[in-house]
Design a protein around this motif. Structure first.
Motif, PDB file in Angstrom:
ATOM      1  N   VAL A  52       0.848  -1.188   0.000  1.00  0.00           N
ATOM      2  CA  VAL A  52       0.000   0.000   0.000  1.00  0.00           C
ATOM      3  C   VAL A  52       0.890   1.247   0.000  1.00  0.00           C
ATOM      4  O   VAL A  52       1.810   1.359   0.809  1.00  0.00           O
ATOM      5  N   LEU A  53       0.606   2.170  -0.903  1.00  0.00           N
ATOM      6  CA  LEU A  53       1.310   3.449  -0.956  1.00  0.00           C
ATOM      7  C   LEU A  53       0.432   4.509  -0.321  1.00  0.00           C
ATOM      8  O   LEU A  53      -0.661   4.806  -0.822  1.00  0.00           O
ATOM      9  N   MET A  54       0.902   5.077   0.776  1.00  0.00           N
ATOM     10  CA  MET A  54       0.158   6.089   1.528  1.00  0.00           C
ATOM     11  C   MET A  54       0.751   7.459   1.244  1.00  0.00           C
ATOM     12  O   MET A  54       1.979   7.633   1.312  1.00  0.00           O
ATOM     13  N   GLY A  55      -0.095   8.443   0.940  1.00  0.00           N
ATOM     14  CA  GLY A  55       0.466   9.764   0.683  1.00  0.00           C
ATOM     15  C   GLY A  55      -0.561  10.808   0.313  1.00  0.00           C
ATOM     16  O   GLY A  55      -1.761  10.656   0.538  1.00  0.00           O
ATOM     17  N   ASN A  56      -0.051  11.867  -0.291  1.00  0.00           N
ATOM     18  CA  ASN A  56      -0.861  13.026  -0.672  1.00  0.00           C
ATOM     19  C   ASN A  56      -1.113  13.031  -2.178  1.00  0.00           C
ATOM     20  O   ASN A  56      -1.231  11.961  -2.775  1.00  0.00           O
ATOM     21  N   SER A  57      -1.165  14.201  -2.797  1.00  0.00           N
ATOM     22  CA  SER A  57      -1.467  14.274  -4.227  1.00  0.00           C
ATOM     23  C   SER A  57      -0.391  13.632  -5.086  1.00  0.00           C
ATOM     24  O   SER A  57      -0.661  13.170  -6.201  1.00  0.00           O
ATOM     25  N   ILE A  58       0.849  13.596  -4.591  1.00  0.00           N
ATOM     26  CA  ILE A  58       1.933  12.969  -5.348  1.00  0.00           C
ATOM     27  C   ILE A  58       1.638  11.476  -5.500  1.00  0.00           C
ATOM     28  O   ILE A  58       1.803  10.905  -6.582  1.00  0.00           O
ATOM     29  N   THR A  59       1.168  10.863  -4.435  1.00  0.00           N
ATOM     30  CA  THR A  59       0.762   9.458  -4.496  1.00  0.00           C
ATOM     31  C   THR A  59      -0.575   9.320  -5.205  1.00  0.00           C
ATOM     32  O   THR A  59      -0.787   8.369  -5.979  1.00  0.00           O
ATOM     33  N   GLY A  77      -2.758   2.118  -4.321  1.00  0.00           N
ATOM     34  CA  GLY A  77      -2.544   3.537  -4.038  1.00  0.00           C
ATOM     35  C   GLY A  77      -3.591   4.081  -3.087  1.00  0.00           C
ATOM     36  O   GLY A  77      -4.791   3.883  -3.301  1.00  0.00           O
ATOM     37  N   ARG A  78      -3.115   4.757  -2.035  1.00  0.00           N
ATOM     38  CA  ARG A  78      -4.030   5.375  -1.079  1.00  0.00           C
ATOM     39  C   ARG A  78      -3.587   6.819  -0.788  1.00  0.00           C
ATOM     40  O   ARG A  78      -3.470   7.246   0.345  1.00  0.00           O
ATOM     41  N   GLY A  79      -3.373   7.556  -1.867  1.00  0.00           N
ATOM     42  CA  GLY A  79      -3.046   8.973  -1.731  1.00  0.00           C
ATOM     43  C   GLY A  79      -4.288   9.829  -1.839  1.00  0.00           C
ATOM     44  O   GLY A  79      -5.217   9.493  -2.582  1.00  0.00           O
ATOM     45  N   ILE A  80      -4.304  10.933  -1.107  1.00  0.00           N
ATOM     46  CA  ILE A  80      -5.398  11.897  -1.218  1.00  0.00           C
ATOM     47  C   ILE A  80      -4.794  13.299  -1.349  1.00  0.00           C
ATOM     48  O   ILE A  80      -4.022  13.743  -0.487  1.00  0.00           O
ATOM     49  N   SER A  81      -5.162  13.972  -2.403  1.00  0.00           N
ATOM     50  CA  SER A  81      -4.624  15.290  -2.709  1.00  0.00           C
ATOM     51  C   SER A  81      -4.871  16.281  -1.579  1.00  0.00           C
ATOM     52  O   SER A  81      -5.972  16.338  -1.018  1.00  0.00           O
ATOM     53  N   GLY A  82      -3.848  17.042  -1.259  1.00  0.00           N
ATOM     54  CA  GLY A  82      -3.963  18.121  -0.290  1.00  0.00           C
ATOM     55  C   GLY A  82      -3.775  17.714   1.152  1.00  0.00           C
ATOM     56  O   GLY A  82      -3.682  18.568   2.032  1.00  0.00           O
ATOM     57  N   GLN A  83      -3.695  16.418   1.431  1.00  0.00           N
ATOM     58  CA  GLN A  83      -3.662  15.989   2.822  1.00  0.00           C
ATOM     59  C   GLN A  83      -2.284  16.134   3.477  1.00  0.00           C
ATOM     60  O   GLN A  83      -1.248  16.049   2.825  1.00  0.00           O
ATOM     61  N   THR A  84      -2.332  16.319   4.781  1.00  0.00           N
ATOM     62  CA  THR A  84      -1.131  16.400   5.611  1.00  0.00           C
ATOM     63  C   THR A  84      -0.982  15.105   6.410  1.00  0.00           C
ATOM     64  O   THR A  84      -1.870  14.256   6.419  1.00  0.00           O
ATOM     65  N   SER A  85       0.137  14.994   7.115  1.00  0.00           N
ATOM     66  CA  SER A  85       0.389  13.792   7.907  1.00  0.00           C
ATOM     67  C   SER A  85      -0.639  13.615   9.020  1.00  0.00           C
ATOM     68  O   SER A  85      -0.898  12.491   9.464  1.00  0.00           O
ATOM     69  N   TYR A  86      -1.245  14.697   9.483  1.00  0.00           N
ATOM     70  CA  TYR A  86      -2.286  14.610  10.506  1.00  0.00           C
ATOM     71  C   TYR A  86      -3.497  13.850   9.957  1.00  0.00           C
ATOM     72  O   TYR A  86      -4.105  13.024  10.652  1.00  0.00           O
ATOM     73  N   GLN A  87      -3.853  14.141   8.717  1.00  0.00           N
ATOM     74  CA  GLN A  87      -4.983  13.464   8.085  1.00  0.00           C
ATOM     75  C   GLN A  87      -4.632  12.008   7.750  1.00  0.00           C
ATOM     76  O   GLN A  87      -5.487  11.135   7.842  1.00  0.00           O
TER      77      GLN A  87
END
Length: 233
Positions: A52-59, A77-87
């Motif tokens: 599983v790849l965890m991340g933000n918009s790059i992922t 892929g489990r990236g979500i655009s705009g998210q921070t490490s808190y999310q």
């Protein structure tokens, strides 16, 4: 007078009702984004070694730009655009742990430094990374930590002018943590930084200033990441 009080009370109740409805619709972690996909995956099949790849918009943008990389290597892929490490931490159980991966790849930091959910605090971001590592290890998943990519600035937050200094500092700290804890660290930053060290190499950037990789940038990332995945799988 009594009529005015009744009207004021009615208006107040309406405002409170609207505000409550808005609050209820707001999903800070965006749990719904992958809820259906996660349910469809179910538990791993016998012998299945999920990554599983965890991340933000790059992922988030990776599978759409380079679908063959995910398809041919059976990656999730489990990236979500705009998210921070808190999310990330809030949805980490739903989008990572419950999928029972063999390996989790964590990319972080860009939106923390861009202050998407508040003022940047390196200690807190670093702590969030450590928490994700500890949760993965507790659940018997191997971890790959990756560097924050170079970003000379953020088009949506032009007031931040020291992004590269913050990125270098965070990368150095996470790399040291990875080495101390025998965790693979994939250094995208060094491979993708511009010659003058001020931003992402324009040849690898989709936008200006470079924050998101283009297909060539993702290909560089893949060449660094895939051998590590294969070693851990």
């Amino acid at each position: 007078m009594k009529k005015s009080i009744r009207i004021a009370a009615l208006l107040l109740a309406t405002v409170l009702s609207v505000n409550t409805a808005v609050a209820q619709r707001h999903d800070f972690a965006d749990f719904r984004r992958y809820a259906r996909d996660n349910k469809a995956l179910g538990a791993p099949a016998k012998g299945e070694k999920r990554v599983v790849l965890m991340g933000n918009s790059i992922t988030d943008g990776w599978p759409g730009t380079r679908p063959e990389f995910f398809r041919e290597n059976n990656l999730i892929g489990r990236g979500i655009s705009g998210q921070t490490s808190y999310q990330f931490l809030l949805r980490y159980r739903e989008d990572v742990i419950n999928l029972q991966p063999k390996v989790v790849v964590i990319n972080y930091g860009t939106n923390d430094i861009a202050e998407n959910t508040g003022a940047y605090d390196e200690d807190l971001t670093f702590g969030n990374v450590c928490s994700m590592v500890e949760l993965a290890r507790y659940h018997k998943a191997k971890v790959i930590l990756t560097s924050t990519l170079p970003a000379g600035g953020f088009g949506w937050k032009p007031s931040i002018t020291d992004s590269m200094d913050k990125i270098r500092s965070l990368n150095a700290r996470v790399k040291a943590y990875a080495e101390a804890n025998k965790i693979p660290f994939v250094d995208y930053f060094s491979a993708m930084v511009s010659e003058d060290g001020t931003c992402m190499n324009p040849a690898y950037a989709k936008d200006n200033p470079g924050v998101h990789p283009n297909a060539q940038g993702y290909a560089v990332m893949e060449s660094l990441l895939l051998p590590v995945i294969k070693k851990l799988r």
